[in-house]
Scaffold this motif. Structure first.
Motif, PDB file in Angstrom:
ATOM      1  N   LYS A 133       0.839  -1.204   0.000  1.00  0.00           N
ATOM      2  CA  LYS A 133       0.000   0.000   0.000  1.00  0.00           C
ATOM      3  C   LYS A 133       0.870   1.248   0.000  1.00  0.00           C
ATOM      4  N   GLN A 134       0.465   2.251  -0.771  1.00  0.00           N
ATOM      5  CA  GLN A 134       1.207   3.502  -0.818  1.00  0.00           C
ATOM      6  C   GLN A 134       0.768   4.464   0.288  1.00  0.00           C
ATOM      7  N   ASP A 135      -0.440   4.266   0.817  1.00  0.00           N
ATOM      8  CA  ASP A 135      -0.967   5.175   1.824  1.00  0.00           C
ATOM      9  C   ASP A 135      -0.403   4.810   3.200  1.00  0.00           C
ATOM     10  N   ARG A 136       0.883   5.113   3.385  1.00  0.00           N
ATOM     11  CA  ARG A 136       1.578   4.835   4.643  1.00  0.00           C
ATOM     12  C   ARG A 136       1.855   6.153   5.350  1.00  0.00           C
ATOM     13  N   PRO A 137       1.491   6.298   6.615  1.00  0.00           N
ATOM     14  CA  PRO A 137       1.605   7.577   7.332  1.00  0.00           C
ATOM     15  C   PRO A 137       2.977   8.237   7.265  1.00  0.00           C
ATOM     16  N   GLU A 138       4.024   7.511   7.652  1.00  0.00           N
ATOM     17  CA  GLU A 138       5.364   8.112   7.683  1.00  0.00           C
ATOM     18  C   GLU A 138       5.879   8.399   6.268  1.00  0.00           C
ATOM     19  N   TRP A 139       5.567   7.502   5.350  1.00  0.00           N
ATOM     20  CA  TRP A 139       5.977   7.733   3.965  1.00  0.00           C
ATOM     21  C   TRP A 139       5.277   8.960   3.401  1.00  0.00           C
ATOM     22  N   ASN A 140       3.995   9.122   3.706  1.00  0.00           N
ATOM     23  CA  ASN A 140       3.255  10.279   3.221  1.00  0.00           C
ATOM     24  C   ASN A 140       3.869  11.583   3.715  1.00  0.00           C
ATOM     25  N   LYS A 141       4.303  11.600   4.973  1.00  0.00           N
ATOM     26  CA  LYS A 141       4.947  12.793   5.525  1.00  0.00           C
ATOM     27  C   LYS A 141       6.251  13.092   4.780  1.00  0.00           C
ATOM     28  N   LEU A 142       7.033  12.037   4.533  1.00  0.00           N
ATOM     29  CA  LEU A 142       8.302  12.218   3.838  1.00  0.00           C
ATOM     30  C   LEU A 142       8.077  12.678   2.401  1.00  0.00           C
ATOM     31  N   TYR A 143       7.085  12.091   1.757  1.00  0.00           N
ATOM     32  CA  TYR A 143       6.771  12.443   0.374  1.00  0.00           C
ATOM     33  C   TYR A 143       6.425  13.926   0.246  1.00  0.00           C
ATOM     34  N   LYS A 144       5.647  14.426   1.205  1.00  0.00           N
ATOM     35  CA  LYS A 144       5.240  15.834   1.172  1.00  0.00           C
ATOM     36  C   LYS A 144       6.394  16.766   1.528  1.00  0.00           C
ATOM     37  N   LYS A 145       7.291  16.283   2.394  1.00  0.00           N
ATOM     38  CA  LYS A 145       8.382  17.126   2.885  1.00  0.00           C
ATOM     39  C   LYS A 145       9.555  17.195   1.914  1.00  0.00           C
ATOM     40  N   ALA A 146       9.835  16.084   1.228  1.00  0.00           N
ATOM     41  CA  ALA A 146      11.004  16.033   0.336  1.00  0.00           C
ATOM     42  C   ALA A 146      10.864  17.030  -0.806  1.00  0.00           C
ATOM     43  N   LYS A 147      11.981  17.680  -1.145  1.00  0.00           N
ATOM     44  CA  LYS A 147      11.970  18.698  -2.205  1.00  0.00           C
ATOM     45  C   LYS A 147      13.140  18.461  -3.148  1.00  0.00           C
ATOM     46  N   ALA A 148      13.156  19.217  -4.227  1.00  0.00           N
ATOM     47  CA  ALA A 148      14.210  19.078  -5.234  1.00  0.00           C
ATOM     48  C   ALA A 148      15.584  19.217  -4.586  1.00  0.00           C
ATOM     49  N   GLY A 149      16.482  18.296  -4.920  1.00  0.00           N
ATOM     50  CA  GLY A 149      17.822  18.312  -4.362  1.00  0.00           C
ATOM     51  C   GLY A 149      17.994  17.376  -3.188  1.00  0.00           C
ATOM     52  N   ASP A 150      16.878  16.930  -2.595  1.00  0.00           N
ATOM     53  CA  ASP A 150      16.944  15.981  -1.477  1.00  0.00           C
ATOM     54  C   ASP A 150      17.207  14.571  -2.005  1.00  0.00           C
ATOM     55  N   THR A 151      17.646  13.701  -1.104  1.00  0.00           N
ATOM     56  CA  THR A 151      17.929  12.307  -1.447  1.00  0.00           C
ATOM     57  C   THR A 151      17.173  11.385  -0.507  1.00  0.00           C
ATOM     58  N   ILE A 152      16.555  10.358  -1.061  1.00  0.00           N
ATOM     59  CA  ILE A 152      15.889   9.330  -0.253  1.00  0.00           C
ATOM     60  C   ILE A 152      16.567   7.996  -0.540  1.00  0.00           C
TER      61      ILE A 152
END
Length: 225
Positions: free
Chosen positions: A41-60
């Motif tokens: 499932k893609q609807d994961r709480p912590e992943w959703n927070k990271l997805y919204k927070k990550a910006k251009a230039g960041d690395t995951i």
């Protein structure tokens, strides 16, 4: 620019330490994001927070592609979304699909010559890009297949055990012993007036913090013992 390490396990019984260790071993300053949630499932709480927070230039960073997604279609779309946002993706166990590798495929396009052979070169470029995309998609498809294989093996194992006459799950009426039940029974024996204490059932339940059905179940088991 921030570097994040995303670590995920499907159940609390699993250990997340190995993923953290692997990521920190290569990226010691990575901010670790931990989650207990299924990868289908893609609807994961912590992943959703990271997805919204990550910006251009960041690395995951992921220990493997399966930590990002175990659904091929969703995983591939998510990869392209993050890539287009300018976020670097690193997969320690599948470095051939890191976004840096994908970028090289884009940058290595054969330049047009302005001659009649350009239509051939354009076809070669499209082929190289489709090949890069196919490698990424295959990685997510393999991750999804691992889940399907695991479910199939579990199903077959249960069926084999059933055919061999083995008990599947807990027998009806069987007593399940846990640390919690052992401690609760000790408290019942200590405080209940039916045993060594002076409290009524209602007061005993409040003191121990047990639900009514559970309390009386434990009492019956104690008396049976």
């Amino acid at each position: 620019m921030c570097t994040y390490g995303y670590c995920r396990i499907s159940t609390k019984q699993q250990s997340i330490d190995r993923q953290i260790r692997n990521i920190k071993g290569s990226y010691d300053k990575a901010v670790i994001i931990q989650e207990v949630y299924t990868g289908t499932k893609q609807d994961r709480p912590e992943w959703n927070k990271l997805y919204k927070k990550a910006k251009a230039g960041d690395t995951i960073i992921f220990d493997s592609v399966s930590r990002m997604s175990r659904n091929a279609d969703e995983g591939f779309c998510l990869y392209e979304e993050l890539y287009n946002k300018g976020i670097e993706l690193v997969f320690l166990k599948e470095p051939h699909i890191n976004t840096s590798t994908y970028k090289k495929a884009l940058e290595s396009n054969i330049s047009m010559t302005g001659t009649n052979v350009d239509f051939i070169l354009e076809g070669v470029n499209k082929y190289l890009m489709s090949l890069a995309k196919e490698q990424i998609r295959l990685a997510f498809e393999q991750s999804e297949k691992e889940v399907q294989d695991l479910h199939q093996r579990t199903k077959e194992g249960i069926e084999t055990a059933r055919l061999n006459g083995k008990q599947i799950g807990q027998k009806q009426g069987a007593k399940l012993t846990t640390k919690k039940s052992i401690e609760a029974k000790k408290q019942i024996q200590k405080h209940s007036k039916d045993f060594n204490g002076a409290l009524s059932d209602a007061d005993c339940m409040k003191l121990i913090g047990l639900a009514r059905n559970t309390f009386y179940k434990y009492k019956r088991e104690l008396k049976a013992e």
